[in-house]
Motif scaffolding. Structure first.
Motif, PDB file in Angstrom:
ATOM      1  N   ILE A   1     -34.196 -22.262  40.987  1.00  0.00           N
ATOM      2  CA  ILE A   1     -33.111 -21.507  40.350  1.00  0.00           C
ATOM      3  C   ILE A   1     -32.744 -22.143  39.010  1.00  0.00           C
ATOM      4  CG2 ILE A   1     -30.680 -20.833  40.573  1.00  0.00           C
ATOM      5  CD1 ILE A   1     -31.256 -20.774  43.668  1.00  0.00           C
ATOM      6  N   LEU A   2     -32.577 -23.468  38.999  1.00  0.00           N
ATOM      7  CA  LEU A   2     -32.191 -24.164  37.768  1.00  0.00           C
ATOM      8  C   LEU A   2     -33.262 -24.042  36.683  1.00  0.00           C
ATOM      9  CD1 LEU A   2     -30.649 -27.427  39.258  1.00  0.00           C
ATOM     10  CD2 LEU A   2     -29.413 -25.577  38.139  1.00  0.00           C
ATOM     11  N   ILE A   3     -34.507 -24.229  37.049  1.00  0.00           N
ATOM     12  CA  ILE A   3     -35.584 -24.211  36.055  1.00  0.00           C
ATOM     13  C   ILE A   3     -35.784 -22.812  35.484  1.00  0.00           C
ATOM     14  CG2 ILE A   3     -38.082 -24.473  35.772  1.00  0.00           C
ATOM     15  CD1 ILE A   3     -37.852 -26.878  37.723  1.00  0.00           C
ATOM     16  N   PHE A   4     -35.816 -21.798  36.356  1.00  0.00           N
ATOM     17  CA  PHE A   4     -36.008 -20.446  35.834  1.00  0.00           C
ATOM     18  C   PHE A   4     -34.793 -19.974  35.037  1.00  0.00           C
ATOM     19  CE2 PHE A   4     -39.535 -20.194  38.913  1.00  0.00           C
ATOM     20  CZ  PHE A   4     -40.521 -19.807  38.014  1.00  0.00           C
ATOM     21  N   GLY A   5     -33.591 -20.400  35.412  1.00  0.00           N
ATOM     22  CA  GLY A   5     -32.408 -20.116  34.593  1.00  0.00           C
ATOM     23  C   GLY A   5     -32.506 -20.789  33.240  1.00  0.00           C
ATOM     24  N   HIS A   6     -32.943 -22.039  33.231  1.00  0.00           N
ATOM     25  CA  HIS A   6     -33.128 -22.798  31.988  1.00  0.00           C
ATOM     26  C   HIS A   6     -34.158 -22.099  31.088  1.00  0.00           C
ATOM     27  CE1 HIS A   6     -33.671 -26.446  29.520  1.00  0.00           C
ATOM     28  NE2 HIS A   6     -34.969 -26.215  29.623  1.00  0.00           N
ATOM     29  N   LEU A   7     -35.298 -21.728  31.659  1.00  0.00           N
ATOM     30  CA  LEU A   7     -36.343 -21.066  30.876  1.00  0.00           C
ATOM     31  C   LEU A   7     -35.876 -19.708  30.362  1.00  0.00           C
ATOM     32  CD1 LEU A   7     -39.498 -21.944  32.972  1.00  0.00           C
ATOM     33  CD2 LEU A   7     -38.870 -22.846  30.732  1.00  0.00           C
ATOM     34  N   PHE A   8     -35.158 -18.952  31.182  1.00  0.00           N
ATOM     35  CA  PHE A   8     -34.686 -17.642  30.756  1.00  0.00           C
ATOM     36  C   PHE A   8     -33.732 -17.770  29.574  1.00  0.00           C
ATOM     37  CE2 PHE A   8     -31.715 -14.075  30.937  1.00  0.00           C
ATOM     38  CZ  PHE A   8     -32.613 -13.025  30.820  1.00  0.00           C
ATOM     39  N   VAL A   9     -32.768 -18.669  29.666  1.00  0.00           N
ATOM     40  CA  VAL A   9     -31.789 -18.821  28.586  1.00  0.00           C
ATOM     41  C   VAL A   9     -32.451 -19.356  27.319  1.00  0.00           C
ATOM     42  CG1 VAL A   9     -29.768 -20.174  27.869  1.00  0.00           C
ATOM     43  CG2 VAL A   9     -29.798 -19.036  30.080  1.00  0.00           C
ATOM     44  N   ASN A  10     -33.367 -20.304  27.466  1.00  0.00           N
ATOM     45  CA  ASN A  10     -33.973 -20.908  26.281  1.00  0.00           C
ATOM     46  C   ASN A  10     -35.038 -20.027  25.630  1.00  0.00           C
ATOM     47  OD1 ASN A  10     -32.382 -23.138  26.578  1.00  0.00           O
ATOM     48  ND2 ASN A  10     -33.952 -24.393  27.493  1.00  0.00           N
ATOM     49  N   LEU A  11     -35.752 -19.242  26.415  1.00  0.00           N
ATOM     50  CA  LEU A  11     -36.885 -18.510  25.862  1.00  0.00           C
ATOM     51  C   LEU A  11     -36.671 -17.010  25.723  1.00  0.00           C
ATOM     52  CD1 LEU A  11     -39.750 -20.335  27.768  1.00  0.00           C
ATOM     53  CD2 LEU A  11     -38.812 -20.854  25.518  1.00  0.00           C
ATOM     54  N   MET A  12     -35.808 -16.421  26.527  1.00  0.00           N
ATOM     55  CA  MET A  12     -35.680 -14.971  26.525  1.00  0.00           C
ATOM     56  C   MET A  12     -34.405 -14.469  25.841  1.00  0.00           C
ATOM     57  SD  MET A  12     -38.452 -14.279  28.064  1.00  0.00           S
ATOM     58  CE  MET A  12     -38.637 -12.801  28.969  1.00  0.00           C
ATOM     59  N   VAL A  13     -33.320 -15.200  25.971  1.00  0.00           N
ATOM     60  CA  VAL A  13     -32.043 -14.757  25.424  1.00  0.00           C
ATOM     61  C   VAL A  13     -32.007 -15.096  23.933  1.00  0.00           C
ATOM     62  CG1 VAL A  13     -29.541 -15.082  25.547  1.00  0.00           C
ATOM     63  CG2 VAL A  13     -30.899 -15.054  27.638  1.00  0.00           C
ATOM     64  N   GLY A  14     -31.441 -14.221  23.147  1.00  0.00           N
ATOM     65  CA  GLY A  14     -31.323 -14.470  21.710  1.00  0.00           C
ATOM     66  C   GLY A  14     -32.657 -14.291  21.000  1.00  0.00           C
ATOM     67  N   ASP A  15     -32.978 -15.240  20.115  1.00  0.00           N
ATOM     68  CA  ASP A  15     -34.197 -15.158  19.314  1.00  0.00           C
ATOM     69  C   ASP A  15     -35.411 -15.759  19.996  1.00  0.00           C
ATOM     70  OD1 ASP A  15     -32.832 -13.916  17.273  1.00  0.00           O
ATOM     71  OD2 ASP A  15     -32.328 -15.797  16.256  1.00  0.00           O
ATOM     72  N   GLY A  16     -35.267 -16.150  21.239  1.00  0.00           N
ATOM     73  CA  GLY A  16     -36.398 -16.706  21.978  1.00  0.00           C
ATOM     74  C   GLY A  16     -36.750 -18.109  21.535  1.00  0.00           C
ATOM     75  N   ILE A  17     -38.025 -18.420  21.590  1.00  0.00           N
ATOM     76  CA  ILE A  17     -38.477 -19.784  21.318  1.00  0.00           C
ATOM     77  C   ILE A  17     -38.252 -20.193  19.863  1.00  0.00           C
ATOM     78  CG2 ILE A  17     -40.874 -19.234  20.760  1.00  0.00           C
ATOM     79  CD1 ILE A  17     -41.600 -21.686  22.546  1.00  0.00           C
ATOM     80  N   LYS A  18     -38.167 -19.229  18.958  1.00  0.00           N
ATOM     81  CA  LYS A  18     -37.949 -19.540  17.538  1.00  0.00           C
ATOM     82  C   LYS A  18     -36.572 -20.152  17.297  1.00  0.00           C
ATOM     83  CE  LYS A  18     -40.979 -15.856  16.085  1.00  0.00           C
ATOM     84  NZ  LYS A  18     -41.059 -14.526  15.486  1.00  0.00           N
ATOM     85  N   ALA A  19     -35.641 -19.894  18.211  1.00  0.00           N
ATOM     86  CA  ALA A  19     -34.272 -20.386  18.033  1.00  0.00           C
ATOM     87  C   ALA A  19     -34.081 -21.814  18.537  1.00  0.00           C
ATOM     88  CB  ALA A  19     -33.293 -19.458  18.740  1.00  0.00           C
ATOM     89  N   ILE A  20     -35.059 -22.364  19.245  1.00  0.00           N
ATOM     90  CA  ILE A  20     -34.877 -23.696  19.812  1.00  0.00           C
ATOM     91  C   ILE A  20     -35.094 -24.742  18.729  1.00  0.00           C
ATOM     92  CG2 ILE A  20     -35.695 -25.369  21.507  1.00  0.00           C
ATOM     93  CD1 ILE A  20     -36.436 -23.055  23.298  1.00  0.00           C
ATOM     94  N   ASP A  21     -34.017 -25.383  18.365  1.00  0.00           N
ATOM     95  CA  ASP A  21     -34.049 -26.469  17.393  1.00  0.00           C
ATOM     96  C   ASP A  21     -32.886 -27.415  17.702  1.00  0.00           C
ATOM     97  OD1 ASP A  21     -31.907 -24.948  16.552  1.00  0.00           O
ATOM     98  OD2 ASP A  21     -32.650 -24.606  14.526  1.00  0.00           O
ATOM     99  N   PHE A  22     -32.653 -28.353  16.828  1.00  0.00           N
ATOM    100  CA  PHE A  22     -31.593 -29.339  17.027  1.00  0.00           C
ATOM    101  C   PHE A  22     -30.235 -28.657  17.199  1.00  0.00           C
ATOM    102  CE2 PHE A  22     -28.420 -32.360  15.519  1.00  0.00           C
ATOM    103  CZ  PHE A  22     -28.741 -33.480  16.258  1.00  0.00           C
ATOM    104  N   ALA A  23     -29.964 -27.641  16.387  1.00  0.00           N
ATOM    105  CA  ALA A  23     -28.673 -26.944  16.448  1.00  0.00           C
ATOM    106  C   ALA A  23     -28.518 -26.202  17.778  1.00  0.00           C
ATOM    107  CB  ALA A  23     -28.544 -25.975  15.280  1.00  0.00           C
ATOM    108  N   PHE A  24     -29.609 -25.626  18.295  1.00  0.00           N
ATOM    109  CA  PHE A  24     -29.549 -24.924  19.576  1.00  0.00           C
ATOM    110  C   PHE A  24     -29.177 -25.887  20.697  1.00  0.00           C
ATOM    111  CE2 PHE A  24     -31.585 -23.556  23.508  1.00  0.00           C
ATOM    112  CZ  PHE A  24     -31.077 -22.270  23.652  1.00  0.00           C
ATOM    113  N   VAL A  25     -29.842 -27.030  20.734  1.00  0.00           N
ATOM    114  CA  VAL A  25     -29.547 -28.028  21.773  1.00  0.00           C
ATOM    115  C   VAL A  25     -28.135 -28.573  21.593  1.00  0.00           C
ATOM    116  CG1 VAL A  25     -30.214 -30.268  22.727  1.00  0.00           C
ATOM    117  CG2 VAL A  25     -31.971 -28.629  22.053  1.00  0.00           C
ATOM    118  N   GLY A  26     -27.748 -28.854  20.347  1.00  0.00           N
ATOM    119  CA  GLY A  26     -26.401 -29.354  20.089  1.00  0.00           C
ATOM    120  C   GLY A  26     -25.333 -28.370  20.513  1.00  0.00           C
ATOM    121  N   GLY A  27     -25.552 -27.090  20.220  1.00  0.00           N
ATOM    122  CA  GLY A  27     -24.596 -26.069  20.623  1.00  0.00           C
ATOM    123  C   GLY A  27     -24.551 -25.893  22.129  1.00  0.00           C
ATOM    124  N   LYS A  28     -25.707 -25.979  22.755  1.00  0.00           N
ATOM    125  CA  LYS A  28     -25.776 -25.820  24.205  1.00  0.00           C
ATOM    126  C   LYS A  28     -25.081 -26.982  24.908  1.00  0.00           C
ATOM    127  CE  LYS A  28     -29.180 -24.911  27.737  1.00  0.00           C
ATOM    128  NZ  LYS A  28     -30.562 -25.049  28.098  1.00  0.00           N
TER     129      LYS A  28
END
Length: 150
Positions: free
Chosen positions: A39-66
């Protein structure tokens, strides 16, 4: 014609006492933590890869905001703890199954315990002490969401 089957080779003797059955609880933990980890891993993957701009949005600011949200701090910390304890318990089982010398087994089990405790401690510190906007940093190196006047 009777065929006899030899007794399986036991790497070490198993002592039966009337105390807590740690092997049983380790087995139960592996099943329960596996379900929660799914549950935790698939929730993590869904939020990080599917919601918003997807994998392109993952950067320092994304992690900092999260990690500025306590919900995601607890989510990621729970995932870290469960995954490391789950993996360490699995490694412990493998060592107990295949290590035949008591001294080697103790050394390997100690190394697994030390590495698990170290990684859990460091990972928890990173999640809860992460500061994307450190004071005194040059403004051109800070993420866009940080206030410039610190």
């Amino acid at each position: 014609m009777a065929t006899t089957i030899e007794t399986p080779r036991a790497p070490h003797s198993v002592r039966r006492n009337r105390g807590v059955n740690w092997e049983k609880w380790g087995w139960i933990y592996m099943r329960a933590s596996g379900v929660v980890l799914l549950i935790l891993i698939f929730g993590h993957l869904f939020v990080n890869l599917m919601v918003g701009d997807g994998i392109k949005a993952i950067d320092f600011a994304f992690v900092g905001g999260k990690w500025s949200d306590p919900f995601w701090q607890v989510w990621d910390t729970l995932m870290l703890w469960l995954a490391l304890i789950h993996g360490s318990n699995g490694m412990r089982t493998i060592v107990n199954d295949y290590s035949t010398r008591p001294l080697v087994r103790k050394i390997l089990l100690g190394a697994i315990a030390v590495s698990a405790v170290t990684l859990i401690t460091l990972g928890t510190l990173v999640v809860f002490t992460f500061d994307p906007c450190p004071a005194g940093s040059p403004a051109d190196l800070l993420p866009s969401f940080c206030p410039v006047n610190q």
